[in-house]
Scaffold this motif. Structure first.
Motif, PDB file in Angstrom:
ATOM      1  N   LEU A  72      -0.028   3.605   4.991  1.00  7.66           N
ATOM      2  CA  LEU A  72      -0.721   4.811   5.510  1.00  7.66           C
ATOM      3  C   LEU A  72      -0.668   5.706   4.247  1.00  7.66           C
ATOM      4  O   LEU A  72      -1.706   6.373   4.138  1.00  7.66           O
ATOM      5  CB  LEU A  72       0.298   5.712   6.267  1.00  7.66           C
ATOM      6  N   ILE A  73       0.273   5.650   3.146  1.00  3.08           N
ATOM      7  CA  ILE A  73       0.043   6.197   2.019  1.00  3.08           C
ATOM      8  C   ILE A  73      -1.261   5.955   1.298  1.00  3.08           C
ATOM      9  O   ILE A  73      -1.775   6.658   0.640  1.00  3.08           O
ATOM     10  CB  ILE A  73       1.438   6.290   1.308  1.00  3.08           C
ATOM     11  N   PRO A 104       4.988   4.607  -3.311  1.00  6.13           N
ATOM     12  CA  PRO A 104       6.193   3.716  -2.831  1.00  6.13           C
ATOM     13  C   PRO A 104       5.549   2.581  -2.252  1.00  6.13           C
ATOM     14  O   PRO A 104       4.386   2.290  -1.819  1.00  6.13           O
ATOM     15  CB  PRO A 104       6.642   4.827  -1.994  1.00  6.13           C
ATOM     16  N   GLY A 105       6.558   1.575  -1.777  1.00  4.13           N
ATOM     17  CA  GLY A 105       6.284   0.467  -1.413  1.00  4.13           C
ATOM     18  C   GLY A 105       5.985  -0.730  -2.264  1.00  4.13           C
ATOM     19  O   GLY A 105       5.817  -0.525  -3.376  1.00  4.13           O
ATOM     20  N   THR A 163      -3.781  -3.429   0.974  1.00  4.93           N
ATOM     21  CA  THR A 163      -4.262  -2.336   1.837  1.00  4.93           C
ATOM     22  C   THR A 163      -5.377  -1.678   1.218  1.00  4.93           C
ATOM     23  O   THR A 163      -6.571  -1.385   1.660  1.00  4.93           O
ATOM     24  CB  THR A 163      -3.027  -1.121   2.005  1.00  4.93           C
ATOM     25  N   TYR A 164      -5.209  -1.497   0.044  1.00  2.00           N
ATOM     26  CA  TYR A 164      -6.081  -0.679  -0.914  1.00  2.00           C
ATOM     27  C   TYR A 164      -7.479  -1.293  -1.137  1.00  2.00           C
ATOM     28  O   TYR A 164      -8.766  -1.179  -0.816  1.00  2.00           O
ATOM     29  CB  TYR A 164      -5.845  -0.354  -2.167  1.00  2.00           C
ATOM     30  N   VAL A 165      -7.403  -2.813  -1.317  1.00  2.00           N
ATOM     31  CA  VAL A 165      -8.518  -3.781  -1.587  1.00  2.00           C
ATOM     32  C   VAL A 165      -9.217  -3.726  -0.340  1.00  2.00           C
ATOM     33  O   VAL A 165     -10.638  -3.648  -0.407  1.00  2.00           O
ATOM     34  CB  VAL A 165      -7.928  -4.911  -2.224  1.00  2.00           C
TER      35      VAL A 165
END
Lengths: 175, 192
Positions: free
Chosen positions: A87-88, B57-58, B66-68
């Motif tokens: 989510l972040i 975080p994470g 997630t970002y890619v």
């Protein structure tokens, strides 16, 4: 089940800097507060999670979830550990430029980084106790530290050698 | 589109399956696949992703997957809603292999915990893990996290003070790690 999800959600939300940074929080929440695993078991678990492929922190959450509530427990604790990141990151991806250029955000991170390093260093001595380090095996952690830190040896080889060494030594003692 | 989604899944599935050695090792794999082989983004874009993955975080592996996933869909010309699907697919794919493997290993471990071969293997593993953790902490004591003593002395000495504060708060007063992180972050906002 919800408890597993909630605990790992908190751990996922407050872990900056990846993998090992999660250990102090896992120690506090999972070992000291919930007693889901013991101190010694956590050391074993770190060894296993490190020698399996994939994401270290997720591997830990899978084992603890599975131990508590089977496959669904593993599912919910993994979901909890991954959801905050997901989510972040999405939020940041939407508003990337504003985030990067904000000096307050940068300062916040600059401030917390040394604390994260301290939190990773802090459990070393407590773990040494749980791992039953004595004068006969103290060379193992020292050797491992220097091999990784100064020689750049991959931790996976250290784990492999240590495991094989322990196994061989056990066989030797029995013969 | 379906081809891109399937590629995302397969790429991150392989990264999850062969990504030994934690987040940083995984990042170099993701880089090779995503930038060099698949051309989903430029090296500059990827560097931004790594920086953000490290400072949010994470786990770094989850963050960057997630970002890619999101960026790859957007770069291919799809709108943000499809970007979210891309993120989900990449994140799911990177976790899935280790989920299955760890379940099998957990089952095996709980069953054979007291077997002598397993016990003696862990006799060797446990001390090594202590070394692993110590090395991780030492590797992080670098300029990136603490600043440079002669170039940025203000940041350096404040960082050292924060390190000591965090250590004492955690070891002596048993302060919650979350509280420590937030306190040091806020102090950073005020002092840097």
């Amino acid at each position: 089940m919800f408890d597993l999800f909630k605990t790992f959600l908190q751990i996922g939300l407050f872990t900056f800097g990846g993998g090992y940074a999660m250990i102090p929080l896992i120690e506090k929440k999972v070992v000291d507060e919930k007693h889901w695993v013991g101190h010694e078991e956590l050391v074993d678990l770190i060894a296993v999670a490190q020698s399996c492929p994939g994401i270290f922190a997720v591997n830990i959450s899978i084992f603890i979830g599975y131990k508590q509530r089977g496959v669904w427990g593993a599912f919910f604790s993994t979901l909890g550990a991954c959801l905050p990141s997901f989510l972040i990151i999405l939020l940041i991806a939407f508003a990337f430029l504003q985030f990067r250029d904000n000096p307050w955000v940068e300062k916040f991170f600059k401030g917390l980084r040394p604390a994260v390093v301290a939190l990773i260093a802090a459990p070393v001595f407590r773990m040494a106790k749980s791992a039953k380090i004595n004068r006969y095996n103290v060379w193992i952690p020292i050797f491992a530290t220097f091999a990784i830190w100064l020689l750049g040896v991959s931790p996976i080889y250290i784990i492999l050698i240590a495991g094989l060494g322990g196994y061989a030594y056990g066989q030797y003692l029995r013969d | 589109m379906v081809v891109l989604i399937l590629r995302l899944f397969w790429t991150f599935f392989l990264i999850g399956l062969f990504g030994f050695g934690g987040g940083y090792a995984m990042i170099s794999m993701i880089q090779t696949e995503v930038v060099t082989h698949q051309h989903w983004m430029t090296m500059g874009q990827f560097t931004d992703i790594v920086a953000i993955s490290q400072s949010t975080p994470g786990p770094i592996g989850i963050n960057s997957a997630t970002y890619v996933g999101y960026t790859a869909m957007l770069n291919a010309g799809y709108d943000p809603a499809w970007g979210i699907l891309g993120s989900f697919i990449a994140t799911f794919a990177v976790v899935f292999p280790s989920f299955v493997l760890m379940l099998i290993i957990s089952k095996f471990l709980m069953k054979y915990k007291n077997h002598s071969a397993v016990e003696s293997t862990f006799m060797g593993l446990r001390p090594a893990v202590v070394g692993l953790l110590a090395a991780a902490a030492l590797l992080l004591m670098n300029e990136e996290n603490f600043g440079n003593m002669s170039e940025t002395p203000w940041q350096f000495w404040i960082s050292v003070a924060m390190f000591c504060f965090a250590m004492i708060a955690h070891r002596v007063y048993r302060t919650n790690p979350i509280t420590i992180i937030l306190l040091c972050g806020i102090t950073g906002m005020l002092l840097f």
